[in-house]
Write a protein that holds these residues in place. Structure first.
Motif, PDB file in Angstrom:
ATOM      1  N   LEU B 214       1.047  -1.260   0.014  1.00 14.09           N
ATOM      2  CA  LEU B 214       0.099   0.069   0.041  1.00 14.09           C
ATOM      3  C   LEU B 214       0.907   1.106  -0.030  1.00 14.09           C
ATOM      4  O   LEU B 214       1.577   1.458   0.945  1.00 14.09           O
ATOM      5  N   HIS B 215       0.690   1.915  -0.779  1.00 12.05           N
ATOM      6  CA  HIS B 215       1.479   3.350  -1.050  1.00 12.05           C
ATOM      7  C   HIS B 215       0.558   4.512  -1.072  1.00 12.05           C
ATOM      8  O   HIS B 215      -0.214   4.369  -1.645  1.00 12.05           O
ATOM      9  N   SER B 216       1.152   5.626  -0.592  1.00 13.11           N
ATOM     10  CA  SER B 216       0.284   6.749  -0.510  1.00 13.11           C
ATOM     11  C   SER B 216       1.139   8.006  -0.643  1.00 13.11           C
ATOM     12  O   SER B 216       2.347   8.172  -0.390  1.00 13.11           O
ATOM     13  N   GLU B 217       0.430   8.981  -1.249  1.00 12.68           N
ATOM     14  CA  GLU B 217       1.051  10.170  -1.102  1.00 12.68           C
ATOM     15  C   GLU B 217      -0.211  11.492  -0.769  1.00 12.68           C
ATOM     16  O   GLU B 217      -1.224  11.523  -1.429  1.00 12.68           O
ATOM     17  N   VAL B 218       0.258  12.277   0.287  1.00 14.35           N
ATOM     18  CA  VAL B 218      -0.744  13.294   0.695  1.00 14.35           C
ATOM     19  C   VAL B 218      -0.164  14.482   0.210  1.00 14.35           C
ATOM     20  O   VAL B 218       1.407  14.876   0.221  1.00 14.35           O
ATOM     21  N   PHE B 219      -0.606  15.344  -0.944  1.00  9.84           N
ATOM     22  CA  PHE B 219      -0.123  16.352  -1.045  1.00  9.84           C
ATOM     23  C   PHE B 219      -0.257  17.700  -0.055  1.00  9.84           C
ATOM     24  O   PHE B 219      -1.383  18.031  -0.122  1.00  9.84           O
ATOM     25  N   MET B 220       0.681  18.044   0.260  1.00  9.01           N
ATOM     26  CA  MET B 220       0.599  19.109   1.345  1.00  9.01           C
ATOM     27  C   MET B 220       1.398  20.285   1.066  1.00  9.01           C
ATOM     28  O   MET B 220       2.426  20.103   1.036  1.00  9.01           O
ATOM     29  N   ALA B 221       0.668  21.200   1.282  1.00  9.21           N
ATOM     30  CA  ALA B 221       1.407  22.643   1.264  1.00  9.21           C
ATOM     31  C   ALA B 221       1.610  23.185   2.575  1.00  9.21           C
ATOM     32  O   ALA B 221       0.683  22.448   3.498  1.00  9.21           O
ATOM     33  N   PRO B 222       2.477  23.899   3.038  1.00  9.43           N
ATOM     34  CA  PRO B 222       2.809  24.161   4.337  1.00  9.43           C
ATOM     35  C   PRO B 222       1.498  25.018   4.737  1.00  9.43           C
ATOM     36  O   PRO B 222       0.735  25.881   4.080  1.00  9.43           O
ATOM     37  N   PRO B 223       0.626  24.546   5.905  1.00  7.44           N
ATOM     38  CA  PRO B 223      -0.529  25.328   6.558  1.00  7.44           C
ATOM     39  C   PRO B 223       0.250  26.653   6.929  1.00  7.44           C
ATOM     40  O   PRO B 223       0.939  26.624   7.383  1.00  7.44           O
ATOM     41  N   PRO B 224      -1.004  27.674   6.751  1.00  9.98           N
ATOM     42  CA  PRO B 224      -0.767  28.859   7.231  1.00  9.98           C
ATOM     43  C   PRO B 224      -1.005  28.717   9.009  1.00  9.98           C
ATOM     44  O   PRO B 224      -1.597  27.841   9.170  1.00  9.98           O
ATOM     45  N   GLY B 225      -0.636  29.939   9.522  1.00  6.77           N
ATOM     46  CA  GLY B 225      -0.921  29.824  11.054  1.00  6.77           C
ATOM     47  C   GLY B 225      -0.243  31.084  11.858  1.00  6.77           C
ATOM     48  O   GLY B 225       0.023  32.113  11.143  1.00  6.77           O
ATOM     49  N   ALA B 226      -0.518  31.214  13.126  1.00 12.71           N
ATOM     50  CA  ALA B 226      -0.149  32.171  13.880  1.00 12.71           C
ATOM     51  C   ALA B 226       1.395  32.514  13.715  1.00 12.71           C
ATOM     52  O   ALA B 226       2.155  31.505  13.488  1.00 12.71           O
ATOM     53  N   PRO B 227       1.980  33.643  13.515  1.00  9.07           N
ATOM     54  CA  PRO B 227       3.337  34.024  13.513  1.00  9.07           C
ATOM     55  C   PRO B 227       4.098  33.650  14.896  1.00  9.07           C
ATOM     56  O   PRO B 227       3.580  33.390  16.014  1.00  9.07           O
TER      57      PRO B 227
END
Lengths: 200, 315
Positions: B214-227
């Motif tokens: 079983l192979h997988s890839e989550v395409f994830m961009a860095p999430p925004p958040g508090a500074p």
């Protein structure tokens, strides 16, 4: 007969982790001689493991057959040798789907050959479980003539095909399910070390 | 990771939210070939900031004349995909890194089953071209909410092995049915939302599939958040990270060298030691083990953030 612990060796030497139940998944179980006890112990720990199992047993003189049959697996069959069981084993592998678990128990020759068959048919390695029981005799291939000698219990031994005196190595071929035997007196013909019993 | 400047040769909307971009070398030279599932990191300069996002290549892996990507506009994201949609025009030059593949086909498999959710279809587009050339058995299941949103419909070949599941039309993906009838030697690849990947992993485990198939890839961009701010152990310097900036981008802006590859928390290249931590590291990666995450001794600066009083990095 209890499970045998082998002494540590080179990475090529197969190790047998022992059978652990993967639950009531479709299963193919293949055992020879004392290997039956590993299946019986497995079923004693988790009776559900045989619910969807197809058991093939090669008694080789042992008397565990009736107890194995009494486990009530979906299918139960006996065969006199691995060669005789191969037709049924291959058919079962052909029909198997991903998720099927393969349980192998008994001699190294049986486990090695059955695993080689299964891998060649695409069986995922992670679904193969094995436990060594019974004889420590090895299935040996002569690296010179490629002939295979079954049931080798001494080191060195005589190749049953070409007659060379072969040293028993731990070097194992997963493709063929055999250990490799190498001429022990190639450099000094006739000077052969004393014959000893193979130790686990 | 050095990028080369490529010219945007075509910008084509596939759906209201998804746009296809084609890149070519300005001098007309052939680009390096790749394998199905590979991605490139695209550089998006905006003022002082250089944003870098990874996108799967959807063009033919053996065609070096161009690279194509499909970008979905994420309005809640940090602005990378919005930049691609609003700023990038035909003829522009953008920095594009060499292809990297963290989601390649396992060619030992007897059969390849691909499961895509939404924009997760992208890595499979190139894999399908590779599989067609190798003439290997496969099937592909593509799940999308609605036909209007399904960019994959414009990209997928019309083949009997391609199954489209539009949930709005009541044709939902049945993972159990897919995984329970596969021949020996099948490998499964999943790309899409985390819930889909978790569901395939859970169903596979229930049906006795070994994890290696079983192979997988989550395409994830860095999430925004508090500074937040971090301190570098070697120099005592403090680096502040803005709300739409990743820690990695902030370190790059401060000219602190950090090795990286995927920028999506998958490859492990940017793993950085934590000297001391007073607060909570918000781990967003798929690389560190749960034990490492709870120990708060390692951080993946590409996607993870921090809240608390002080975080000192081994840099």
């Amino acid at each position: 007969m209890p499970k045998i612990e082998f002494s540590p060796s080179i990475p090529s030497r197969p190790v047998y982790a022992g059978l652990a139940s993967q639950g009531a998944a479709p299963a193919l179980m293949l055992a020879d001689a004392e290997g039956a006890e590993a299946i019986l112990d497995l079923a004693a720990r988790d009776a559900a493991v045989v619910d969807h199992a197809h058991i093939i047993y090669i008694p080789a003189g042992a008397s565990h057959g009736p107890r194995l049959k009494a486990l009530g697996a979906r299918l139960y069959a006996e065969a006199p040798t691995f060669a005789a069981a191969l037709e049924r084993f291959r058919k079962a592998l052909t029909d198997a789907r991903m998720g099927t678990q393969l349980y192998l128990a008994g001699s190294e020759g049986l486990i090695g050959q059955a695993q080689a068959e299964a891998l060649a048919m695409g069986f995922p390695e992670g679904a193969i479980h094995s436990e060594h029981r019974g004889t420590v005799a090895r299935r040996m291939q002569c690296v010179h003539c490629k002939g295979i000698t079954e049931g080798v219990t001494t080191d060195p031994f005589l190749c049953s095909h070409c007659g060379l005196t072969l040293f028993v190595r731990d070097h194992f071929s997963r493709r063929l399910g055999v250990f490799q035997g190498v001429c022990v007196d190639a450099e000094t013909p006739g000077v052969v070390p004393p014959t000893v019993e193979i130790k686990p | 990771m050095s990028a080369r400047m490529l010219r945007v040769a075509a910008v084509e909307p596939l759906t209201p939210l998804v746009t296809r971009f084609r890149f070519v070398a300005p001098d007309g030279q052939a680009l390096p070939l790749f394998s199905g599932g590979a991605h490139v990191v695209v550089e998006m300069p905006e003022g002082d900031l250089v944003r870098r996002n990874a996108y799967s290549l959807i063009s033919d892996p053996l065609n070096g004349s161009c690279y194509e990507i499909a970008v979905r506009r994420e309005d809640a994201g940090r602005g990378g995909s919005r930049y691609m949609h609003s700023q990038v025009k035909e003829g522009d030059l953008l920095g594009v890194g060499a292809p990297v593949n963290l989601f390649s086909l396992d060619l030992r498999a007897r059969k390849h089953v691909m499961i895509a959710g939404g924009i997760g279809i992208t890595p499979f587009i190139a894999q399908l071209k590779q599989l067609a050339r190798l003439q290997l058995p496969f099937e592909l299941h593509y799940a999308a909410r609605s036909r209007a949103e399904a960019a994959g419909l414009r990209l997928l070949p019309d083949l009997p092995q391609v199954h489209v599941h539009i949930s709005e039309e009541g044709n939902r993906l049945d993972i159990g049915a897919i995984l329970s009838a596969q021949p020996l030697g099948t490998h499964v690849y999943t790309c899409g939302p985390e819930a889909l990947i978790d569901a395939v992993a859970a169903t596979g485990a229930r049906l006795g599939w070994p994890a290696a198939a079983l192979h997988s890839e989550v395409f994830m961009a860095p999430p925004p958040g508090a500074p937040f701010a971090v301190t570098l152990a070697s120099t005592g310097k403090t680096v502040t990270v803005g709300p739409t900036q990743s820690l990695l981008e902030a370190l790059e802006a401060a000219e602190v060298p950090v090795d990286w590859l995927c920028r999506g928390g998958a490859c492990g290249r940017c793993e950085t030691g934590v000297r001391s931590c007073h607060g909570t590291i918000e781990h967003h990666d798929h690389w560190l083990s749960d034990a490492d995450k709870s120990a708060q001794t390692r951080i993946m600066p590409c996607v993870s953030r921090f809240s608390g009083t002080s975080l000192v990095l081994d840099l």
